[in-house]
Scaffold this active site. Structure first.
Site, PDB file in Angstrom:
ATOM      1  N   THR A 183      41.324  24.920  34.071  1.00  0.00           N
ATOM      2  CA  THR A 183      42.210  24.900  32.911  1.00  0.00           C
ATOM      3  C   THR A 183      42.613  23.479  32.538  1.00  0.00           C
ATOM      4  OG1 THR A 183      43.078  27.102  33.338  1.00  0.00           O
ATOM      5  CG2 THR A 183      44.520  25.587  32.138  1.00  0.00           C
ATOM      6  N   THR A 200      47.717  26.891  41.452  1.00  0.00           N
ATOM      7  CA  THR A 200      46.677  27.292  42.384  1.00  0.00           C
ATOM      8  C   THR A 200      47.333  27.834  43.632  1.00  0.00           C
ATOM      9  OG1 THR A 200      45.285  26.345  44.128  1.00  0.00           O
ATOM     10  CG2 THR A 200      46.404  24.788  42.723  1.00  0.00           C
ATOM     11  N   ASP A 229      45.856  28.346  46.266  1.00  0.00           N
ATOM     12  CA  ASP A 229      45.216  27.665  47.396  1.00  0.00           C
ATOM     13  C   ASP A 229      45.812  26.293  47.690  1.00  0.00           C
ATOM     14  OD1 ASP A 229      43.541  29.802  47.659  1.00  0.00           O
ATOM     15  OD2 ASP A 229      41.789  28.848  46.755  1.00  0.00           O
ATOM     16  N   MET A 289      42.973  33.571  52.195  1.00  0.00           N
ATOM     17  CA  MET A 289      42.389  32.895  51.030  1.00  0.00           C
ATOM     18  C   MET A 289      42.135  31.419  51.335  1.00  0.00           C
ATOM     19  SD  MET A 289      44.146  34.444  47.628  1.00  0.00           S
ATOM     20  CE  MET A 289      45.782  33.900  48.074  1.00  0.00           C
ATOM     21  N   HIS A 322      43.681  40.597  48.397  1.00  0.00           N
ATOM     22  CA  HIS A 322      44.472  40.448  47.182  1.00  0.00           C
ATOM     23  C   HIS A 322      45.974  40.549  47.394  1.00  0.00           C
ATOM     24  CE1 HIS A 322      40.987  40.405  44.494  1.00  0.00           C
ATOM     25  NE2 HIS A 322      40.450  41.254  45.343  1.00  0.00           N
ATOM     26  N   GLN A 369      47.701  38.778  49.134  1.00  0.00           N
ATOM     27  CA  GLN A 369      48.255  37.431  49.274  1.00  0.00           C
ATOM     28  C   GLN A 369      48.691  36.819  47.949  1.00  0.00           C
ATOM     29  OE1 GLN A 369      45.728  34.978  52.309  1.00  0.00           O
ATOM     30  NE2 GLN A 369      44.479  36.688  51.635  1.00  0.00           N
TER      31      GLN A 369
END
Lengths: 341, 341, 341, 341
Positions: free
Chosen positions: A105, A125, A127, A169, A271, A273
């Site tokens: 993005t 993010t 992550d 993740m 998912h 998380q």
């Protein structure tokens, strides 16, 4: 001013708090008006809008997901591009756009800003892999969820004298694995940034087992076994863009069991998380970022994003977040590894 | 080396993670030995010790409280003092002491270090009021607990069209109130650092109510009403050292109701804010601080404490944390206040 | 009296509360002595014992797992059998044994009791599939964990307009799926007791999607697709006794996506459902069962187990819990199905 | 049919799940229409209505509070009464009313039904003090919240060697205290149904302290000290209908400290016990009750309420729930008391 807003890429807990922070301050302090675009850049290109007043953002900071919807499209796909977006700006009489999203993005936003479109960014993010910000919202929540899940895995591991493998993740970086593993007292943490051999891993597992512990191994989804010919990070998605069945956790669990003889079970947290109520930390961070985005718009700081540095919200140019991922530095891994085994 | 360890002052979620981090790294990497002193400085002065091996710290990082116990005594009370502590050092053949505590503890540690006693510090305050560190462990957990409680208060407030007042910890500073209030979407936050009149407060409450919301007011226990002749922060403890019955929350709730006519209820969150499982954030921070304390001992950095700056653990001299409390700066309050009413 | 105690089969949240309830009442009220056997029947056959006094059970009712350890062995395996167990009874001067376990444990306990060995039972199954008791401890916790996970899945599903499939425990019965699905507002619940065609499932998914919802499908691990030639319940374990990679959730997710065109993701909740802190409901139930087991021992009710009926703890003969599983009755499924789609 | 619906009295987690269950089944299965009345009987008398379609109940079963609002008024107050309510029925073309509330609501509903008004009831009380149902929704959530709070209180109690007193809801009955106290391992539980002397209480506290434990005392707000001349249950509300400052917990804490010399702290859990996300147990129970209320309306069972018996939802006449509160029976208290001290 009239300000457009969109959320793009995978969702992260805190998106709604960003939206609420921006809209509340924008409307009640500066009398801006807002236009929400649905499902990320797609909504902008197709001019699919949602009303975005004080009413719509009532009470949403504690909700996961994003009231605007999101998708992984980019603004140059299909009939998108600079001209089309200028058109949509004109149709909606927009003075600015706040784009909330990750590296993709921000890269797209940079191209658009370079072409004269007035965009301010908010980094996102789960992550935590974006440079130029200490943390991104959503990360703390993901770490907390993963840690609580591991607390649960440990008690069942202890009851059965099993080694438990938890896959978290982290397709390219190991931040969630590092923090949740450290919080949960893992006996081994495997991250994409570090080569770790099966010998080393099994030595840590065996050492914990020999002290009477049920070994806990935390593995980031993007970790690859040393010597494997194909990076798992490439294997992350199948042809339909879905996570491949049987991730790295399910791959290594039987290998651990075969080598050590210790019964081993894998759980893929998946998912859960990234969904649900954000932690207080993430709500505060996201709210502040949303408010700071409005300040940046007021100051016409196009091409910049808001970011966390220490306890302060600062502004950095898009390019500071692009180019390279923020990986786990060697010293942070070495620090954590002192507790392995 | 033989290293003594004690925890002093009010407990904070994360104390056990500090102890575990230090003992694990100290024993398994550097082969140090540890001596735990019970109930803070009291245990040191009275030479009340606990064994502190890898076994004792097994699985404790997710437990609240402190396995060493704590108290609010200082090392110069009673038969304490430099000579006595040197004696206890000698009896236990100690090379160093790690003292985990707040401003009082660090001030005492400074006096002892100035007298030649080898001490490294770890800062601890649930209230986050210590200078020289971005955050202290326990604060994130307290904010999370308070936020979850407020999420609950809001639904019952909404059902009854009531104003809910939540009193949180913070005798001298408003960090917990600021963060939990921002996370929970409070319509007013009252902190010791800021004078706020009853007129202003009721204006915020009325404004939220008029928009159909059930107003949420968050007040730090140490807040004093503008114009009151006696600071509530002085009223915090009664003659027995207990929090006085009827805190500031219970004081202002009927005043809000009397002025606005809006039914108002107060809840004092109290001791639940400092107990129980630490958040993942606090476990990671506390574990890193414990490990860094060992590194500081190895480097013989007596008179220094470990602290968080950005994402890094750094070392600062005790005096950097003394002298003045870290209060909520004006700009952080102003930022939050944009969302009031 | 001297009483042996063991926990057998898969662990369930609440096992420690049973142990604590029995030991506290047994020691402090009746002055019984306890012998803990490690890892289920294996510990009994091999006479592997643990001390089990008031000290060992301190504070354990909130811990998941079992301090005694557990395994899936039965007392007739290897050198086990009636004679061996009488021998171990004699060596430990046992007057009675409390066996905490599921159907297999109770069946073995019945054989032993028929042979004159003095055993009282406590039923345990996370899946809630035992007859003769309204609920078993562990079930409420599992349903709560699954429900919270689904609350999280829904927000990420909503953000991406995805169908989310959650696979929960339940190899032979659908109780966890039924309750967690109903609690989370699932649009379809698939359980082993009910044949459901892919057409029907996709009709429910499509209906929810057409109303603007992100469909949530809950599937018990033992569900089999109508018309599939091989029951999944047989597929549950692979040759190593591990859950097979790729459960039913991962099987049906791409089928839903292929038929409806709606992006679909599966999450297997797995081992987190059976670990960690038990819910208050389970702690109360388990504590009462542990205490009632002592009362049954005092009354020499060999061959009986304690069970929940309404709000009361009652005693039933082992055979009442054997023979047939407690499946989800048609009317309960029909009731839930009124909310599907 | 056109069905009115209202929620009355104090809010309880699960109210929204009842509303949703009734509206979903009523609209999608039976094509009923619904009219919501705001703030309990007040909305009915004043004909203040809210739309109540499938749209309004979307996703609300996990929200605390009640989307209809509630109040403690009764339908005979002010210009209310049978004639007025018949009028409102006529104006809204109502065929039936579903009234969700506690003893007061059910008593009022009985009077109205006796006068020919078509009402079906759903019992609601966080305190679980209604006869004729095994449990009421909201109770499980309150017990869970209280238990989690006590888990937190215990760790801080342990760290400081303090006695912790937790005051929980229960003006007339001790169910929340009994269950949360048993779940949290309390050393004493004080409930309105039982006289307990300060001597007995302090003996329990001292006994726990002498074994090295931090004593935990759980007290229901309606408990009165043996020999006190004025029942605290009468003191529960002040002239404004607010809980009086300084409840029974804050009253007895200094008395315990004075008698035993053990530092003692009180925490009043207050309004957090009735707010927020309902537990999965309560969501299932409430959803089933809402659905069963529609079935009762379909069957024209005016004057009856739906209730839980064992695992089944049954129907009982209003009068079965009136007359006497469901108090904690002696044998349940004696059972819990075996673990005191």
């Amino acid at each position: 001013m009239r300000i457009g807003m969109l959320t793009s890429g995978g969702d992260a807990p805190g998106l709604n708090a960003v939206i609420r922070g921006a809209v509340l301050v924008g409307t009640s302090v500066y009398h801006h008006e807002f236009v929400g675009f649905t499902d990320g850049w797609k909504g902008l290109v197709e001019n699919d809008t949602l009303p975005l007043t004080r009413h719509e953002v009532k009470g949403i900071s504690k909700q996961g997901g994003t009231i605007l919807g999101t998708s992984r499209t980019n603004p140059f796909e299909g009939r998108g591009g600079v001209d089309r977006i200028n058109e949509v700006f004109a149709e909606n009489r927009l003075d600015a756009l706040i784009a909330i999203g990750g590296e993709g993005t921000l890269a797209a936003a940079k191209r658009l800003t370079d072409a004269g479109i007035r965009i301010v960014g908010v980094p996102k993010t789960v992550d935590n892999d974006l440079d130029a910000t200490d943390y991104t919202f959503g990360f703390d929540t993901a770490v907390q969820i993963a840690t609580e899940a591991m607390d649960r895995l440990r008690t069942t591991g202890d009851a059965h004298n099993r080694c438990m493998v938890a896959e978290v993740m982290g397709r390219h970086v190991g931040w969630i694995a590092l923090h949740s593993g450290m919080a949960a007292g893992a006996h081994a943490i495997l991250i994409p940034e570090q080569n770790t051999s099966m010998e080393q891993l099994c030595a840590w597992v065996q050492s914990a087992y020999d002290r009477g512990r049920a070994p806990l191994v935390v593995v980031a989804e993007g970790f690859t076994l040393d010597g494997a010919d194909e990076p798992h990070s490439e294997r992350g998605l199948d042809a339909f863009g879905r996570p491949r069945l049987g991730g790295i956790g399910e791959l290594i669990a039987p290998m651990i069991e075969a080598r050590t003889g210790i019964e081993t079970r894998a759980t893929t947290l998946g998912h859960i998380q990234r969904g649900g109520t954000p932690s207080a930390f993430d709500r505060v961070l996201a709210t502040r970022l949303g408010m700071a985005a409005i300040a940046a718009v007021n100051d016409e700081r196009w091409g910049e994003m808001v970011a966390l540095r220490g306890t302060e919200i600062v502004r950095v140019p898009f390019e500071a977040a692009l180019g390279s991922l923020k990986t786990v530095p060697q010293e942070r891994y070495d620090e954590a590894a002192l507790l392995f085994g």
